[in-house]
Design a protein around this motif. Structure first.
Motif, PDB file in Angstrom:
ATOM      1  N   ASN A  56       0.942  -1.109   0.254  1.00  0.00           N
ATOM      2  CA  ASN A  56      -0.388   0.215  -0.324  1.00  0.00           C
ATOM      3  C   ASN A  56       0.781   1.322   0.036  1.00  0.00           C
ATOM      4  O   ASN A  56       0.410   2.493  -1.117  1.00  0.00           O
ATOM      5  N   MET A  59       2.530   1.970  -3.071  1.00  0.00           N
ATOM      6  CA  MET A  59       1.494   2.676  -4.660  1.00  0.00           C
ATOM      7  C   MET A  59       1.550   3.816  -4.218  1.00  0.00           C
ATOM      8  O   MET A  59       1.593   4.453  -5.153  1.00  0.00           O
ATOM      9  N   GLU A  60       0.739   4.258  -3.210  1.00  0.00           N
ATOM     10  CA  GLU A  60       0.917   5.751  -2.910  1.00  0.00           C
ATOM     11  C   GLU A  60       2.360   6.602  -3.529  1.00  0.00           C
ATOM     12  O   GLU A  60       1.791   7.722  -3.737  1.00  0.00           O
ATOM     13  N   LYS A  63       2.487   6.514  -6.599  1.00  0.00           N
ATOM     14  CA  LYS A  63       1.035   8.088  -7.022  1.00  0.00           C
ATOM     15  C   LYS A  63       1.405   9.196  -7.206  1.00  0.00           C
ATOM     16  O   LYS A  63       1.537   9.868  -8.202  1.00  0.00           O
ATOM     17  N   HIS A 235      -4.642  -4.312  -7.080  1.00  0.00           N
ATOM     18  CA  HIS A 235      -4.821  -3.010  -5.927  1.00  0.00           C
ATOM     19  C   HIS A 235      -5.484  -1.635  -6.895  1.00  0.00           C
ATOM     20  O   HIS A 235      -5.109  -1.637  -7.892  1.00  0.00           O
ATOM     21  N   GLY A 237      -4.208   0.965  -6.645  1.00  0.00           N
ATOM     22  CA  GLY A 237      -3.593   2.131  -7.011  1.00  0.00           C
ATOM     23  C   GLY A 237      -2.607   1.994  -8.938  1.00  0.00           C
ATOM     24  O   GLY A 237      -2.246   2.862  -8.899  1.00  0.00           O
TER      25      GLY A 237
END
Ligand SMILES: NC(=O)C1=CN([C@@H]2O[C@H](COP(=O)(O)OP(=O)(O)OC[C@H]3O[C@@H](n4cnc5c(N)ncnc54)[C@H](OP(=O)(O)O)[C@@H]3O)[C@@H](O)[C@H]2O)C=CC1
Ligand SMILES: O=C(O)[C@H](O)COP(=O)(O)O
Length: 496
Positions: A56, A59-60, A63, A235, A237
């Protein structure tokens, strides 16, 4: 040496770290995944078993990093890729060493994979600068009912976060074939390397780190595909998946959301041999195509379909060449090295036993020691044998004797795979007709199947894939078209 010198940062004790936010990290799972050396069958390396929380976070960061990367001038993106390519090539020896230990790739081929990967990254930087530096300008009066009141400007924009999942057999090359197009096009990239091959991939990623890419733009999370794979591919993302591997890709395609997919999956590449073929050329290509890296290539020749009238001569020529193949350790640069895992060796053995029971002619004695399987040519294979259809991913090659070209084409097209195929004949007109009739993504005329050179389009039909790879196609695939339309109050015609 692997894990030393400039690569010391990527190792913590005996466990390799994962890469996130521009740093090498230990997973909070406290767990490691063992990588078994196919030759010794003992643990060679260990990597972090990353958690869902870590995925997670990656992925943040991906981004966020992508937003500013997309605003980085194209020439600067290309410059960094060239730098990474040079660093990778400079450190070819330690990366190749990992390939030898993790996936038993013969020593020289391992170096070739790393150098080829550096060249791919550089070529991709060049190609990206050309492709992405151009857009389109359209005018409205070419479509009925319109006057020249609308100017449409199109450009290629990034997709966002690209998830790259390569297979064990080219863990470096098939990773950079996804990383480089993603980055040049302004995307960020999350890599999930294959477990066998993960340490080679981590060394390659460190070369990108040393080149100075922004934090969070590239990440590499390790762990078993069976454990974190679904979490990654589903996911929210992720904006694009580029995958190379086996049937896993079919399952991913069914589960992934509404995002572009690039899937390069298995193959059962047929080699059709006509009566007028140069049989020495065919034999040399069958050896190279069927047995290099012990048959563990998606583009390996996986079934020979030869006209009965020339079959005896061809089989004798191939047998003579098989006898000259060296068998042993990848460190000794042998032609045939252990296959990647015990389960893979067991699977191959199952195909061999089935062929034996059903009456195939063994051109050599079947021999196996651990994961090492001696090269084996099976003549007089019939369609009721599993080896006629299944992909051994090992040094076992079936020969099916055919009585007509149509029979060969029929066998090729009856396969659920459609990656590549090849046809050997001196009659180029016939070759074209056969190529057109073969339901495969590529047909090679008078040469064995191959993906390279890496800028060529590479694609599979049916269960062999979705979309097309190759540097140029991958850049296109990892972008979207955006249009801006200028609406004029009155028609305007450009005058000379
Ligand atoms: N068409 C092509 O270009 C190529 C096709 N292949 C095909 O790949 C196969 C052999 O390669 P192999 O590596 O064993 O293939 P797999 O499909 O088993 O694995 C490919 C990758 O997928 C990962 N993975 C496993 N399960 C999942 C999951 N549920 N979700 C997401 N990722 C997952 C693997 O990780 P992990 O290792 O951790 O399990 C690995 O990184 C052969 O069938 C071959 O034909 C191979 C090379 C090229
Ligand atoms: O993974 C594979 O097997 C490759 O895509 C084949 O590449 P090659 O034809 O260049 O060996």
């Amino acid at each position: 040496m692997a894990g030393t010198g400039v690569f010391a940062d990527i190792l913590d004790g005996d466990v390799y770290k994962y890469y996130a936010d521009g740093e090498w990290k230990k997973s909070s799972s406290g767990k490691a995944v063992a990588i078994i050396n196919p030759t010794t069958r003992k643990t060679q390396y260990k990597v972090q078993a990353c958690t869902q929380v870590e995925v997670n976070k990656v992925m943040e960061s991906a981004k966020t990093a992508q937003k500013s990367w997309a605003k980085t001038p194209l020439w600067k993106r290309a410059e960094l890729l060239h730098k990474a390519a040079a660093i990778l090539k400079e450190h070819r020896a330690p990366v190749a060493e990992c390939l030898v230990k993790e996936i038993a790739k013969p020593a020289k081929d391992a170096v070739t994979e790393v150098v080829r990967s550096g060249d791919l990254v550089s070529y991709c930087a060049e190609e990206g600068v050309r492709i992405l530096g151009e857009g389109k300008f359209l005018v409205s009066d070419s479509f009925p009912g319109n006057e020249r009141t609308k100017y449409c400007l199109t450009s290629k924009i990034p997709l966002g976060v690209v998830l790259a999942i390569p297979p064990f057999n080219y863990p470096v090359n098939l990773a950079v074939s996804k990383i480089a197009p993603a980055l040049i096009a302004g995307n960020s990239l999350v890599l999930k390397p294959p477990t066998q091959g993960a340490v080679s991939a981590l060394h390659m990623v460190h070369c990108f780190h040393l080149a100075g890419f922004p934090k969070g733009l590239i990440s590499c999370v390790t762990g078993k595909g069976s454990e974190i794979g679904d979490f990654l591919t589903m996911h929210p993302g992720v904006n694009c998946i580029s995958f190379t591997g086996g049937d896993t890709g079919i399952a991913i395609s069914k589960k992934a959301g509404m995002i572009p997919l690039q899937m390069e999956l298995g193959g059962k590449d047929a080699c059709i041999v006509l009566e007028d073929a140069d049989l020495d050329l065919v034999a040399a290509n069958i050896i190279k195509g069927g047995f290099s890296y012990s048959g563990q290539r998606c583009t390996a020749v996986k079934v020979v379909l030869v006209m009965e009238s020339v079959a005896d001569v061809l089989v004798e020529k191939v047998k003579a060449k098989v006898a000259k193949l060296t068998v042993g350790a990848p460190e000794d640069d042998c032609d045939i090295t252990p296959v990647v895992s015990e389960s893979s060796a067991n699977f191959i053995e199952g195909l061999v036993k089935d062929a034996k029971e059903k009456g195939a002619t063994f051109c050599q004695l079947y021999k196996r020691d651990g994961n090492l399987i001696w090269p084996l040519l099976l003549d007089n294979v019939r369609p009721d044998m599993r080896i006629a259809w299944e992909e051994p991913f090992g040094p076992v090659l079936p020969v099916i004797r055919i009585n007509s070209i149509e029979e060969g084409i029929h066998h090729c097209n009856a396969s659920n795979f459609g990656l590549q195929g090849c046809v050997f004949t001196k009659d180029v007109n016939k070759a074209i007709l056969i190529s057109d009739a073969m339901e495969t993504g590529t047909v090679q005329i008078n040469s064995a199947p191959a993906r390279g050179p890496d800028h060529f389009p590479f694609q599979g039909l049916k269960d062999s894939g979705i979309g097309s790879q190759g540097i140029t196609n991958s850049i296109h695939m990892m972008t979207k078209i955006k249009s801006t339309v200028i609406n004029l109050p009155t028609p305007s015609y450009t005058m000379g």
